[in-house]
Design a protein around this motif. Structure first.
Motif, PDB file in Angstrom:
ATOM      1  N   VAL A  60      15.612 -65.406  20.258  1.00  0.00           N
ATOM      2  CA  VAL A  60      15.499 -64.171  21.044  1.00  0.00           C
ATOM      3  C   VAL A  60      14.446 -63.252  20.433  1.00  0.00           C
ATOM      4  N   LYS A  61      14.463 -63.108  19.107  1.00  0.00           N
ATOM      5  CA  LYS A  61      13.433 -62.288  18.445  1.00  0.00           C
ATOM      6  C   LYS A  61      12.050 -62.840  18.715  1.00  0.00           C
ATOM      7  N   GLY A  62      11.905 -64.169  18.646  1.00  0.00           N
ATOM      8  CA  GLY A  62      10.613 -64.800  18.903  1.00  0.00           C
ATOM      9  C   GLY A  62      10.119 -64.540  20.316  1.00  0.00           C
ATOM     10  N   ARG A  63      11.024 -64.631  21.274  1.00  0.00           N
ATOM     11  CA  ARG A  63      10.633 -64.429  22.668  1.00  0.00           C
ATOM     12  C   ARG A  63      10.232 -62.985  22.941  1.00  0.00           C
ATOM     13  N   PHE A  64      10.932 -62.029  22.304  1.00  0.00           N
ATOM     14  CA  PHE A  64      10.672 -60.619  22.596  1.00  0.00           C
ATOM     15  C   PHE A  64       9.867 -59.917  21.505  1.00  0.00           C
ATOM     16  N   SER A  65       9.191 -60.687  20.660  1.00  0.00           N
ATOM     17  CA  SER A  65       8.360 -60.068  19.629  1.00  0.00           C
ATOM     18  C   SER A  65       7.097 -59.455  20.236  1.00  0.00           C
ATOM     19  N   SER A  66       6.611 -60.049  21.333  1.00  0.00           N
ATOM     20  CA  SER A  66       5.380 -59.529  21.932  1.00  0.00           C
ATOM     21  C   SER A  66       5.605 -58.865  23.293  1.00  0.00           C
ATOM     22  N   ASN A  67       6.782 -59.031  23.878  1.00  0.00           N
ATOM     23  CA  ASN A  67       7.070 -58.363  25.148  1.00  0.00           C
ATOM     24  C   ASN A  67       8.535 -57.931  25.202  1.00  0.00           C
ATOM     25  N   GLU A  68       8.813 -56.989  26.062  1.00  0.00           N
ATOM     26  CA  GLU A  68      10.168 -56.438  26.196  1.00  0.00           C
ATOM     27  C   GLU A  68      10.993 -57.285  27.159  1.00  0.00           C
ATOM     28  N   PRO A  69      12.314 -57.364  26.938  1.00  0.00           N
ATOM     29  CA  PRO A  69      13.151 -58.038  27.932  1.00  0.00           C
ATOM     30  C   PRO A  69      13.116 -57.263  29.245  1.00  0.00           C
ATOM     31  N   THR A  70      13.039 -57.972  30.355  1.00  0.00           N
ATOM     32  CA  THR A  70      12.949 -57.311  31.656  1.00  0.00           C
ATOM     33  C   THR A  70      14.214 -57.502  32.484  1.00  0.00           C
ATOM     34  N   ASP A  71      14.785 -58.673  32.446  1.00  0.00           N
ATOM     35  CA  ASP A  71      15.987 -58.995  33.202  1.00  0.00           C
ATOM     36  C   ASP A  71      17.214 -58.365  32.538  1.00  0.00           C
ATOM     37  N   ASP A  72      18.202 -57.958  33.327  1.00  0.00           N
ATOM     38  CA  ASP A  72      19.417 -57.339  32.764  1.00  0.00           C
ATOM     39  C   ASP A  72      20.123 -58.271  31.785  1.00  0.00           C
ATOM     40  N   LYS A  73      20.161 -59.552  32.091  1.00  0.00           N
ATOM     41  CA  LYS A  73      20.839 -60.515  31.214  1.00  0.00           C
ATOM     42  C   LYS A  73      20.052 -60.692  29.915  1.00  0.00           C
ATOM     43  N   GLU A  74      18.712 -60.663  30.007  1.00  0.00           N
ATOM     44  CA  GLU A  74      17.891 -60.717  28.795  1.00  0.00           C
ATOM     45  C   GLU A  74      18.152 -59.492  27.928  1.00  0.00           C
TER      46      GLU A  74
END
Length: 201
Positions: free
Chosen positions: A89-103
């Motif tokens: 999760v940190k890797g996925r959101f290191s360069s962008n913000e979560p957008t979906d409510d579940k994310e």
């Protein structure tokens, strides 16, 4: 009302999990050890079915399982799974913000778990006079404190959380729920008792 709706959604998700489980019941001649092998978690994604949104957890061998609620995930995870999911999760959101409510929900719960913020804890303290429940997920060593109004807090046993004395005493008054008696549960109770009884500065 909100609690009943959440319980119904939880029950529906558990029925779905049961259906998936029934599809892999051991048959004659099947190697049961293969079913008991732990496959490492390698990825996650958001999965939608009808109008419901789930977290889809992907393991080696393309084995997947879906979860609608974070506490259901904790029932099936061990500590390695939690750490790996946090890394993913940190890797996925290191360069962008979560957008979906579940994310966002997954990001928030894992961040609160691994990097607790005093503001999150203060939010829980507002609800400390609501009926309080807390349980321990043995496999991943995570206590879960929840109020009747739907406030949840997941904690790692090894971390110290700046909980107020009042909330700690309330946790002690309300019995810790565990699936079976364990040394870990005793250690957690002892730790909370010691923190709650420290002299005030």
């Amino acid at each position: 009302m909100k609690v009943k709706k959440r319980q119904k959604l939880k029950d529906d998700a558990e029925k779905k999990d049961l259906k998936e489980y029934l599809n892999i019941v051991p048959r004659e001649g099947m190697n049961i050890k293969v079913l008991q092998t732990k496959y490492p978690l390698i990825d996650w994604e958001i999965y939608t079915e009808d109008s419901r949104v789930y977290w889809k957890i992907i393991r080696v061998g393309d084995l997947t399982k879906i979860y609608q609620f974070f506490d259901d995930m904790l029932k099936n995870f061990d500590r390695d799974d939690l750490v790996k999911l946090w890394d993913l999760v940190k890797g996925r959101f290191s360069s962008n913000e979560p957008t979906d409510d579940k994310e966002k929900a997954l990001w928030v719960e894992l961040k609160r778990l691994f990097k607790p913020d005093t503001d999150d804890l203060l939010e829980l303290h507002k609800y400390m006079y609501d009926p309080l429940e807390w349980r321990l997920y043995d496999t991943c060593i995570v206590p879960h404190v929840s109020t009747e109004k739907g406030q949840d807090m997941f904690m790692l046993v090894k971390k110290d959380y700046p909980l107020t004395r009042g909330l700690l005493m309330l946790m002690l008054v309300n019995k810790l729920q565990v699936d079976q008696h364990s040394e870990m549960a005793d250690e957690l109770l002892k730790k909370i008792f010691e923190i709650a009884n420290r002299p005030r500065h």
